[in-house]
Write a protein that holds these residues in place. Structure first.
Motif, PDB file in Angstrom:
ATOM      1  N   TYR A 364      -6.450 -12.046  -9.500  1.00 13.90           N
ATOM      2  CA  TYR A 364      -7.621 -11.332 -10.015  1.00 13.90           C
ATOM      3  C   TYR A 364      -8.102 -12.029 -11.282  1.00 13.90           C
ATOM      4  CZ  TYR A 364      -6.572  -7.528  -6.765  1.00 13.90           C
ATOM      5  OH  TYR A 364      -6.353  -6.795  -5.619  1.00 13.90           O
ATOM      6  N   PRO A 365      -9.282 -11.685 -11.786  1.00 13.22           N
ATOM      7  CA  PRO A 365      -9.723 -12.263 -13.063  1.00 13.22           C
ATOM      8  C   PRO A 365      -8.652 -12.106 -14.141  1.00 13.22           C
ATOM      9  CG  PRO A 365     -11.531 -11.086 -12.037  1.00 13.22           C
ATOM     10  CD  PRO A 365     -10.319 -10.822 -11.180  1.00 13.22           C
ATOM     11  N   HIS A 366      -8.582 -13.071 -15.037  1.00 12.95           N
ATOM     12  CA  HIS A 366      -7.455 -13.176 -15.966  1.00 12.95           C
ATOM     13  C   HIS A 366      -7.303 -11.926 -16.839  1.00 12.95           C
ATOM     14  CE1 HIS A 366      -4.304 -15.227 -18.079  1.00 12.95           C
ATOM     15  NE2 HIS A 366      -4.951 -15.201 -19.232  1.00 12.95           N
ATOM     16  N   TRP A 367      -8.417 -11.339 -17.266  1.00 11.32           N
ATOM     17  CA  TRP A 367      -8.315 -10.171 -18.150  1.00 11.32           C
ATOM     18  C   TRP A 367      -7.702  -8.982 -17.417  1.00 11.32           C
ATOM     19  CZ3 TRP A 367     -10.975  -5.495 -17.446  1.00 11.32           C
ATOM     20  CH2 TRP A 367     -11.975  -5.496 -16.470  1.00 11.32           C
ATOM     21  N   ILE A 368      -7.937  -8.895 -16.105  1.00  6.99           N
ATOM     22  CA  ILE A 368      -7.327  -7.825 -15.305  1.00  6.99           C
ATOM     23  C   ILE A 368      -5.822  -8.062 -15.181  1.00  6.99           C
ATOM     24  CG2 ILE A 368      -7.259  -6.757 -13.020  1.00  6.99           C
ATOM     25  CD1 ILE A 368     -10.239  -7.376 -12.767  1.00  6.99           C
ATOM     26  N   GLU A 369      -5.433  -9.307 -14.967  1.00  5.83           N
ATOM     27  CA  GLU A 369      -4.012  -9.638 -14.866  1.00  5.83           C
ATOM     28  C   GLU A 369      -3.279  -9.288 -16.163  1.00  5.83           C
ATOM     29  OE1 GLU A 369      -2.913 -10.388 -12.028  1.00  5.83           O
ATOM     30  OE2 GLU A 369      -3.923 -12.063 -11.045  1.00  5.83           O
ATOM     31  N   ILE A 370      -3.919  -9.542 -17.314  1.00  5.60           N
ATOM     32  CA  ILE A 370      -3.285  -9.234 -18.596  1.00  5.60           C
ATOM     33  C   ILE A 370      -3.137  -7.726 -18.775  1.00  5.60           C
ATOM     34  CG2 ILE A 370      -3.579  -9.330 -21.105  1.00  5.60           C
ATOM     35  CD1 ILE A 370      -4.934 -12.053 -20.716  1.00  5.60           C
ATOM     36  N   LEU A 371      -4.228  -6.986 -18.566  1.00  2.00           N
ATOM     37  CA  LEU A 371      -4.195  -5.540 -18.791  1.00  2.00           C
ATOM     38  C   LEU A 371      -3.290  -4.827 -17.785  1.00  2.00           C
ATOM     39  CD1 LEU A 371      -7.884  -4.583 -19.716  1.00  2.00           C
ATOM     40  CD2 LEU A 371      -5.990  -5.234 -21.205  1.00  2.00           C
ATOM     41  N   CYS A 372      -3.133  -5.395 -16.598  1.00  2.00           N
ATOM     42  CA  CYS A 372      -2.313  -4.762 -15.556  1.00  2.00           C
ATOM     43  C   CYS A 372      -0.950  -5.415 -15.407  1.00  2.00           C
ATOM     44  CB  CYS A 372      -3.072  -4.780 -14.224  1.00  2.00           C
ATOM     45  SG  CYS A 372      -4.603  -3.823 -14.275  1.00  2.00           S
ATOM     46  N   HIS A 373      -0.576  -6.240 -16.350  1.00  2.78           N
ATOM     47  CA  HIS A 373       0.786  -6.778 -16.473  1.00  2.78           C
ATOM     48  C   HIS A 373       1.289  -7.436 -15.183  1.00  2.78           C
ATOM     49  CE1 HIS A 373       0.544  -4.542 -20.150  1.00  2.78           C
ATOM     50  NE2 HIS A 373       0.593  -3.372 -19.543  1.00  2.78           N
ATOM     51  N   ASP A 374       0.403  -8.215 -14.548  1.00  2.00           N
ATOM     52  CA  ASP A 374       0.786  -9.062 -13.402  1.00  2.00           C
ATOM     53  C   ASP A 374       1.316  -8.273 -12.202  1.00  2.00           C
ATOM     54  OD1 ASP A 374       0.015 -11.468 -14.553  1.00  2.00           O
ATOM     55  OD2 ASP A 374       1.980 -11.831 -15.453  1.00  2.00           O
ATOM     56  N   ILE A 375       0.873  -7.044 -12.037  1.00  2.00           N
ATOM     57  CA  ILE A 375       1.357  -6.244 -10.905  1.00  2.00           C
ATOM     58  C   ILE A 375       0.968  -6.866  -9.566  1.00  2.00           C
ATOM     59  CG2 ILE A 375      -0.694  -4.772 -10.813  1.00  2.00           C
ATOM     60  CD1 ILE A 375       2.974  -3.744 -10.086  1.00  2.00           C
ATOM     61  N   ASN A 376      -0.057  -7.731  -9.563  1.00  2.00           N
ATOM     62  CA  ASN A 376      -0.504  -8.329  -8.300  1.00  2.00           C
ATOM     63  C   ASN A 376       0.210  -9.631  -7.969  1.00  2.00           C
ATOM     64  OD1 ASN A 376      -2.646  -6.375  -7.520  1.00  2.00           O
ATOM     65  ND2 ASN A 376      -3.364  -6.930  -9.561  1.00  2.00           N
ATOM     66  N   VAL A 377       1.110 -10.054  -8.840  1.00  4.62           N
ATOM     67  CA  VAL A 377       2.062 -11.098  -8.459  1.00  4.62           C
ATOM     68  C   VAL A 377       3.153 -10.333  -7.713  1.00  4.62           C
ATOM     69  CG1 VAL A 377       3.504 -12.997  -9.270  1.00  4.62           C
ATOM     70  CG2 VAL A 377       1.449 -12.343 -10.555  1.00  4.62           C
ATOM     71  N   HIS A 378       2.842  -9.965  -6.484  1.00  2.41           N
ATOM     72  CA  HIS A 378       3.547  -8.844  -5.856  1.00  2.41           C
ATOM     73  C   HIS A 378       4.673  -9.244  -4.910  1.00  2.41           C
ATOM     74  CE1 HIS A 378       3.506  -4.529  -5.636  1.00  2.41           C
ATOM     75  NE2 HIS A 378       3.587  -4.544  -4.318  1.00  2.41           N
ATOM     76  N   ILE A 379       4.652 -10.468  -4.423  1.00  4.66           N
ATOM     77  CA  ILE A 379       5.695 -10.858  -3.466  1.00  4.66           C
ATOM     78  C   ILE A 379       7.083 -10.822  -4.105  1.00  4.66           C
ATOM     79  CG2 ILE A 379       6.508 -12.636  -1.872  1.00  4.66           C
ATOM     80  CD1 ILE A 379       3.597 -13.535  -1.552  1.00  4.66           C
ATOM     81  N   PRO A 380       7.282 -11.415  -5.294  1.00  3.02           N
ATOM     82  CA  PRO A 380       8.628 -11.322  -5.881  1.00  3.02           C
ATOM     83  C   PRO A 380       9.059  -9.890  -6.172  1.00  3.02           C
ATOM     84  CG  PRO A 380       7.063 -12.323  -7.419  1.00  3.02           C
ATOM     85  CD  PRO A 380       6.401 -12.275  -6.097  1.00  3.02           C
ATOM     86  N   HIS A 381       8.100  -9.024  -6.485  1.00  2.00           N
ATOM     87  CA  HIS A 381       8.457  -7.629  -6.731  1.00  2.00           C
ATOM     88  C   HIS A 381       9.023  -6.981  -5.475  1.00  2.00           C
ATOM     89  CE1 HIS A 381       8.414  -3.561  -8.187  1.00  2.00           C
ATOM     90  NE2 HIS A 381       7.560  -3.187  -7.258  1.00  2.00           N
ATOM     91  N   HIS A 382       8.558  -7.412  -4.303  1.00  2.00           N
ATOM     92  CA  HIS A 382       9.100  -6.855  -3.063  1.00  2.00           C
ATOM     93  C   HIS A 382      10.357  -7.576  -2.605  1.00  2.00           C
ATOM     94  CE1 HIS A 382       6.834  -3.519  -1.199  1.00  2.00           C
ATOM     95  NE2 HIS A 382       6.017  -3.805  -2.191  1.00  2.00           N
ATOM     96  N   ILE A 383      10.589  -8.742  -3.122  1.00  2.58           N
ATOM     97  CA  ILE A 383      11.872  -9.389  -2.855  1.00  2.58           C
ATOM     98  C   ILE A 383      12.974  -8.668  -3.624  1.00  2.58           C
ATOM     99  CG2 ILE A 383      13.184 -11.531  -3.076  1.00  2.58           C
ATOM    100  CD1 ILE A 383      10.936 -11.500  -0.917  1.00  2.58           C
ATOM    101  N   SER A 384      12.703  -8.348  -4.885  1.00  2.00           N
ATOM    102  CA  SER A 384      13.649  -7.568  -5.688  1.00  2.00           C
ATOM    103  C   SER A 384      12.894  -6.758  -6.730  1.00  2.00           C
ATOM    104  CB  SER A 384      14.671  -8.472  -6.390  1.00  2.00           C
ATOM    105  OG  SER A 384      15.488  -7.688  -7.258  1.00  2.00           O
ATOM    106  N   GLN A 385      13.088  -5.449  -6.712  1.00  2.00           N
ATOM    107  CA  GLN A 385      12.422  -4.565  -7.671  1.00  2.00           C
ATOM    108  C   GLN A 385      13.036  -4.660  -9.060  1.00  2.00           C
ATOM    109  OE1 GLN A 385      13.774  -2.611  -4.529  1.00  2.00           O
ATOM    110  NE2 GLN A 385      12.303  -4.148  -3.854  1.00  2.00           N
TER     111      GLN A 385
END
Length: 458
Positions: A364-385
């Protein structure tokens, strides 16, 4: 082209003026009929799997399951013919490139082999991605508080014509609160577990989200990602459910179509406030969270209204809250929804395929990534929470290095959203999804309107 089936009845496959195909029942004495026995397959390629060499006939008589399309009530005594298109082979690089462009992706990954386990993937990650750093954790809190405070200031000072921009900023900022609570729920925020529960509960309060009920349901989403009948996030619509009543059919069509980017509101209401949805062992913690939410509403809302009036409540709370739900709906549906990503029955479900190959990384646009703390870098989050939000990018770089050919990646764009909102509706075992309007042309106006009005820009 003609096909004989079902006790000798013949169906003729006829070209259509719009470039599609239709079936017509052939004449056979007293049983003959020239009425079209099934639906028009439009040349607009709604499912995204048009490939002439893959065309296959699946014919069903009245009373049998209809895989594609719904029986027309006016044709109850006729034979229905359906013509599903076999899903494209994701093993072919050229085909993956084609549908990647078609759906708005930057990469569609190869199918994850059956012999790859989730443990294989976790073991490939560097140990530092699991490290909890309290300084980095509290930095995310500081960013969200500062961004939210700035948003409230902008709402208070902005002229009316700039309010939408202020609401967009503030709604995105409080989405950051959700991500902080999300990390707390996964026990990846702090080494102090009591502090995690307190911070998580407080972070969710401005969203009117009860922390413990959400945590229990979200844990199930991770354990059962893209599992039929089990996943709690953006499950496909069951055909039987869609055919239950006209009112429900319209509600589902609108909800999974034009207002899909706000449908997390329905999920919030439906999943988190009913004690009967939780195990007895969970209910005490659920009651504490609900009490906190009701106390917040009873205290904070009257204060806002007392100071600023109903208009102020709308300006300072409701509109940013709707902005949050736009991101909540958008992020979560993009995370796991695409025409090529299947939901599978429990007996066919594979953890590595669901978490590695069934999760989407979206930039997503960089300012959204900053404010939302990279929640959309989502594949590793589903590999391990257990990976904290501030380590997700490091983990994703490792996944790209070791498992890159299996990853699904995109940059947020109109075509990606249009694909989800106009194609990914009803569960279909063979093709993953069927659009609401594929089998009922008379029901096509709502989805057709969305398809027509949304830009197709990638």
């Amino acid at each position: 082209m003609a096909s004989t089936l079902c006790g000798g009845t013949t169906l003729n496959l006829l070209p259509h003026a719009q470039g599609g195909l239709r079936f017509r029942k052939a004449h056979h004495g007293s049983t003959s009929s020239s009425r079209a026995a099934a639906f028009l397959w439009s040349g607009r390629d709604r499912s995204g799997f048009l490939a002439g060499t893959q065309l296959r006939h699946v014919i069903h008589c009245q009373g049998m399951a209809i895989r594609h399309g719904w029986p027309d009530k006016k044709l109850q005594k006729t034979i229905f013919a359906v013509m599903p298109l076999a899903p494209s082979s994701l093993s072919d690089q050229e085909e993956r490139n084609r549908i990647s462009e078609k759906y708005g992706f930057t990469q569609i990954g190869e199918p994850v082999p059956d012999n790859v386990t989730l443990k294989n993937v976790i073991d490939s990650l560097p140990q530092e991605v699991f490290d909890i750093d309290d300084t980095k954790a509290w930095k995310t809190v500081a960013i969200s508080i500062a961004a939210y405070s700035l948003g409230l200031f902008l709402i208070a000072k902005a002229p009316w014509y700039l309010l939408p921009l202020a609401w967009a900023w503030t709604g995105t900022a409080i989405t950051g609160f959700f991500v902080i609570g999300h990390d707390c729920a996964h026990k990846s925020f702090s080494r102090n577990k009591l502090a995690e529960d307190i911070v998580g509960t407080l972070a969710f309060l401005p969203l009117i989200y009860p922390y413990e009920p959400w945590r229990f349901k979200h844990d199930r989403h991770h354990a059962k990602t893209n599992m039929l009948g089990e996943d709690t996030a953006w499950h496909p619509v069951w055909r039987e459910e869609y055919e239950t009543s006209e009112v429900l059919r319209v509600a589902l069509t609108v909800g999974y179509g034009p207002i899909r980017p706000l449908m997390s509101i329905a999920h919030w209401l439906g999943w988190h406030f009913d004690l009967k949805k939780f195990r007895p062992s969970e209910q005490n913690r659920v009651k504490i969270s609900l009490a906190c939410i009701f106390a917040f509403v009873a205290i904070v809302w009257p204060m806002i209204i007392y100071k600023t009036g109903i208009i102020g409540w709308i300006k300072f709370w409701l509109m940013p809250w709707l902005g949050y739900h736009f991101w909540m709906s958008t992020f979560t549906m993009v995370h796991h929804t695409a025409p090529h990503i299947p939901f599978k029955s429990p007996e066919k479900w594979n953890a590595a395929q669901a978490q590695l190959g069934g999760t989407i990384h979206c930039d997503y646009p960089h300012w959204i990534e900053i404010l939302c703390h990279d929640i959309n870098v989502h594949i590793p989050h589903h590999i391990s929470q257990k990976i904290p939000s501030y380590n997700l990018r490091l983990a994703h770089d490792s996944l790209r290095k070791n498992w890159g050919k299996y990853l699904n990646e995109a940059k947020w764009n109109w075509r990606l959203m249009k694909t989800i909102m106009t194609k990914c509706h009803i569960y279909d075992e063979e093709n993953n999804y069927v659009a609401f309007d594929e089998g009922l042309p008379e029901e096509s106006k709502i989805i057709g309107f969305v398809r027509k009005m949304m830009p197709n820009i990638a």
